[in-house]
Scaffold this motif. Structure first.
Motif, PDB file in Angstrom:
ATOM      1  N   LEU A   1      53.494  58.707  27.974  1.00 60.82           N
ATOM      2  CA  LEU A   1      54.714  59.061  28.693  1.00 60.82           C
ATOM      3  C   LEU A   1      54.632  58.473  30.095  1.00 60.82           C
ATOM      4  O   LEU A   1      53.584  58.569  30.745  1.00 60.82           O
ATOM      5  N   ILE A   2      55.739  57.881  30.575  1.00 65.85           N
ATOM      6  CA  ILE A   2      55.678  57.047  31.766  1.00 65.85           C
ATOM      7  C   ILE A   2      56.823  57.345  32.724  1.00 65.85           C
ATOM      8  O   ILE A   2      57.966  57.551  32.296  1.00 65.85           O
ATOM      9  N   PHE A   3      56.513  57.343  34.019  1.00 68.35           N
ATOM     10  CA  PHE A   3      57.514  57.311  35.083  1.00 68.35           C
ATOM     11  C   PHE A   3      57.140  56.149  35.993  1.00 68.35           C
ATOM     12  O   PHE A   3      56.002  56.064  36.467  1.00 68.35           O
ATOM     13  N   THR A   4      58.095  55.256  36.271  1.00 66.71           N
ATOM     14  CA  THR A   4      57.815  54.051  37.028  1.00 66.71           C
ATOM     15  C   THR A   4      59.038  53.615  37.819  1.00 66.71           C
ATOM     16  O   THR A   4      60.162  53.982  37.477  1.00 66.71           O
ATOM     17  N   ASN A   5      58.825  52.830  38.873  1.00 67.86           N
ATOM     18  CA  ASN A   5      59.957  52.306  39.633  1.00 67.86           C
ATOM     19  C   ASN A   5      60.329  50.891  39.200  1.00 67.86           C
ATOM     20  O   ASN A   5      61.072  50.192  39.884  1.00 67.86           O
ATOM     21  N   SER A   6      59.810  50.443  38.055  1.00 63.51           N
ATOM     22  CA  SER A   6      60.168  49.138  37.498  1.00 63.51           C
ATOM     23  C   SER A   6      60.589  49.300  36.042  1.00 63.51           C
ATOM     24  O   SER A   6      59.825  49.817  35.221  1.00 63.51           O
ATOM     25  N   GLN A   7      61.799  48.865  35.731  1.00 64.88           N
ATOM     26  CA  GLN A   7      62.288  49.007  34.358  1.00 64.88           C
ATOM     27  C   GLN A   7      61.714  47.937  33.443  1.00 64.88           C
ATOM     28  O   GLN A   7      61.605  48.137  32.228  1.00 64.88           O
ATOM     29  N   ALA A   8      61.320  46.802  33.990  1.00 62.43           N
ATOM     30  CA  ALA A   8      60.796  45.705  33.174  1.00 62.43           C
ATOM     31  C   ALA A   8      59.434  46.063  32.599  1.00 62.43           C
ATOM     32  O   ALA A   8      58.672  46.835  33.187  1.00 62.43           O
ATOM     33  N   MET A   9      59.117  45.472  31.440  1.00 63.88           N
ATOM     34  CA  MET A   9      57.843  45.732  30.774  1.00 63.88           C
ATOM     35  C   MET A   9      56.957  44.494  30.674  1.00 63.88           C
ATOM     36  O   MET A   9      55.782  44.606  30.356  1.00 63.88           O
TER      37      MET A   9
ATOM     38  N   LEU B   1      51.035  59.621  31.279  1.00 67.32           N
ATOM     39  CA  LEU B   1      50.239  60.639  30.594  1.00 67.32           C
ATOM     40  C   LEU B   1      49.892  60.112  29.207  1.00 67.32           C
ATOM     41  O   LEU B   1      50.786  59.762  28.437  1.00 67.32           O
ATOM     42  N   ASP B   2      48.596  59.995  28.912  1.00 64.25           N
ATOM     43  CA  ASP B   2      48.124  59.548  27.598  1.00 64.25           C
ATOM     44  C   ASP B   2      47.926  60.747  26.682  1.00 64.25           C
ATOM     45  O   ASP B   2      47.264  61.717  27.063  1.00 64.25           O
ATOM     46  N   VAL B   3      48.483  60.648  25.465  1.00 60.89           N
ATOM     47  CA  VAL B   3      48.302  61.693  24.453  1.00 60.89           C
ATOM     48  C   VAL B   3      47.754  61.033  23.199  1.00 60.89           C
ATOM     49  O   VAL B   3      48.422  60.193  22.592  1.00 60.89           O
ATOM     50  N   GLU B   4      46.547  61.393  22.786  1.00 65.12           N
ATOM     51  CA  GLU B   4      45.940  60.861  21.566  1.00 65.12           C
ATOM     52  C   GLU B   4      46.323  61.742  20.385  1.00 65.12           C
ATOM     53  O   GLU B   4      46.103  62.951  20.413  1.00 65.12           O
TER      54      GLU B   4
ATOM     55  N   LEU C   1      43.870  64.185  26.201  1.00 60.36           N
ATOM     56  CA  LEU C   1      44.919  64.096  27.213  1.00 60.36           C
ATOM     57  C   LEU C   1      44.343  63.558  28.519  1.00 60.36           C
ATOM     58  O   LEU C   1      43.289  64.002  28.979  1.00 60.36           O
ATOM     59  N   SER C   2      45.044  62.569  29.098  1.00 64.94           N
ATOM     60  CA  SER C   2      44.615  62.041  30.397  1.00 64.94           C
ATOM     61  C   SER C   2      45.842  61.695  31.224  1.00 64.94           C
ATOM     62  O   SER C   2      46.916  61.401  30.698  1.00 64.94           O
ATOM     63  N   VAL C   3      45.675  61.682  32.551  1.00 65.04           N
ATOM     64  CA  VAL C   3      46.737  61.281  33.464  1.00 65.04           C
ATOM     65  C   VAL C   3      46.335  59.942  34.078  1.00 65.04           C
ATOM     66  O   VAL C   3      45.165  59.732  34.430  1.00 65.04           O
ATOM     67  N   ASN C   4      47.300  59.020  34.194  1.00 65.62           N
ATOM     68  CA  ASN C   4      47.037  57.666  34.671  1.00 65.62           C
ATOM     69  C   ASN C   4      47.930  57.342  35.863  1.00 65.62           C
ATOM     70  O   ASN C   4      49.078  57.787  35.941  1.00 65.62           O
ATOM     71  N   LEU C   5      47.416  56.519  36.760  1.00 68.90           N
ATOM     72  CA  LEU C   5      48.167  56.107  37.948  1.00 68.90           C
ATOM     73  C   LEU C   5      47.867  54.642  38.229  1.00 68.90           C
ATOM     74  O   LEU C   5      46.716  54.202  38.111  1.00 68.90           O
ATOM     75  N   GLU C   6      48.911  53.876  38.617  1.00 67.27           N
ATOM     76  CA  GLU C   6      48.686  52.472  38.965  1.00 67.27           C
ATOM     77  C   GLU C   6      49.641  52.046  40.075  1.00 67.27           C
ATOM     78  O   GLU C   6      50.767  52.561  40.194  1.00 67.27           O
ATOM     79  N   TYR C   7      49.193  51.097  40.871  1.00 70.14           N
ATOM     80  CA  TYR C   7      50.001  50.546  41.973  1.00 70.14           C
ATOM     81  C   TYR C   7      49.609  49.086  42.163  1.00 70.14           C
ATOM     82  O   TYR C   7      48.420  48.736  42.130  1.00 70.14           O
TER      83      TYR C   7
END
Length: 280
Positions: A244-252, A233-236, A209-215
């Motif tokens: 699992l992701i929360f973001t302010n951009s819907q595009a991928m 949040l990364d789950v192996e 398990l890890s937590v990730n952040l990007e800007y």
């Protein structure tokens, strides 16, 4: 005779080196051939690519979802009524080169790209450096809306350099300069060429398990768009990584994610989603 002795010595040295190399490769917790390993466990940090590369002949099947904004509450079941989907595949041609192809429901976009390693963090170099080149095809555009529409107008291009370092067993950091070019754009609200810079990091909480952040800061964005900020949040789980992701951009896709983020975290306008990678 000297040639025979020299050939024999070279042969024995090769065997000895191969045995040492095999023993080193078994130590997967630290390094392989003096290179850092497991800097990132997934091919994406949240939406940004990481410096992780597929192994040779390794195939990844990708399923990603971004739901609608959670700010509408029960009216859209916190965004689940307005989902967008990405399906794709990634194949490792060599250990340093991979190709990918995906299809996004948002703008009916096809995306193809190549990812290539330029340097590896190890005993002789402090960083992983990977290039990522992408071409997008927007098939949502129609000639009745754009009478002069040609195929070239559907195209957008992205070039990124991914620079990462595994700081320790828990923390990995990455910087990402990005350049986006769009053949079709509205000059009243955006530019054809846009440059952004940012990055993020991964912090390992447990073994799986890890937590990730990007800007990412877009230096050329119009005022009514925002800079993309995402947390994940990364789950192996065995053969795949679930994010699992929360973001302010819907595009991928990178061309839209980097240039057209519209959500504002402070107003509760953000999107929930996930990435699922299954390796074969």
């Amino acid at each position: 005779m000297k040639k025979i002795l020299m050939s024999t010595c070279l042969f024995l040295a090769t065997i000895a080196y191969s045995q040492d190399d095999l023993l080193n490769s078994l130590d997967t917790n630290q390094t392989t051939e003096n290179y850092s390993t497991a800097t990132f466990k997934a091919l994406q940090l949240v939406t940004l690519q990481t410096t992780k590369m597929p192994a040779k002949k390794e195939f990844y099947f990708v399923v990603s979802h971004r739901f609608g904004s959670v700010e509408d509450g029960l009216d859209s079941f916190f965004g689940l009524d307005n989902a967008t989907t990405k399906l794709g595949g990634i194949y490792g041609i060599t250990d340093w080169l991979s190709v990918n192809l995906s299809r996004h429901t948002l703008n009916k976009m096809y995306e193809t790209g190549v990812k290539y390693r330029m340097a590896r963090q190890g005993s002789n170099f402090p960083l992983d450096i990977v290039g990522y080149s992408v071409a997008d095809i927007n098939t949502f555009l129609e000639k009745k809306q754009y009478p002069g529409l040609e195929f070239k107008h559907r195209l957008a291009y992205v070039q990124q350099v991914l620079i990462s370092r595994k700081v320790n067993e828990k923390l990995s950091l990455e910087l990402v300069p990005s350049f986006v070019h769009k053949n079709l754009y509205n000059p009243d609200i955006e530019r054809d060429n846009q440059f952004s810079f940012g990055g993020g990091g991964r912090y390992k909480i447990t073994k799986r398990l890890s937590v990730n952040l990007e800007y990412m800061h877009n230096f050329d964005k119009p005022k009514f768009y925002t800079n993309p900020l995402s947390v994940g949040l990364d789950v192996e789980t065995g053969g795949h990584v679930f994010q699992l992701i929360f973001t302010n951009s819907q595009a991928m896709s990178e061309s839209a994610y980097l240039t057209n983020a519209s959500g504002e975290w402070g107003k509760g306008n953000f999107f929930f989603g996930f990435n699922l990678y299954r390796v074969f």
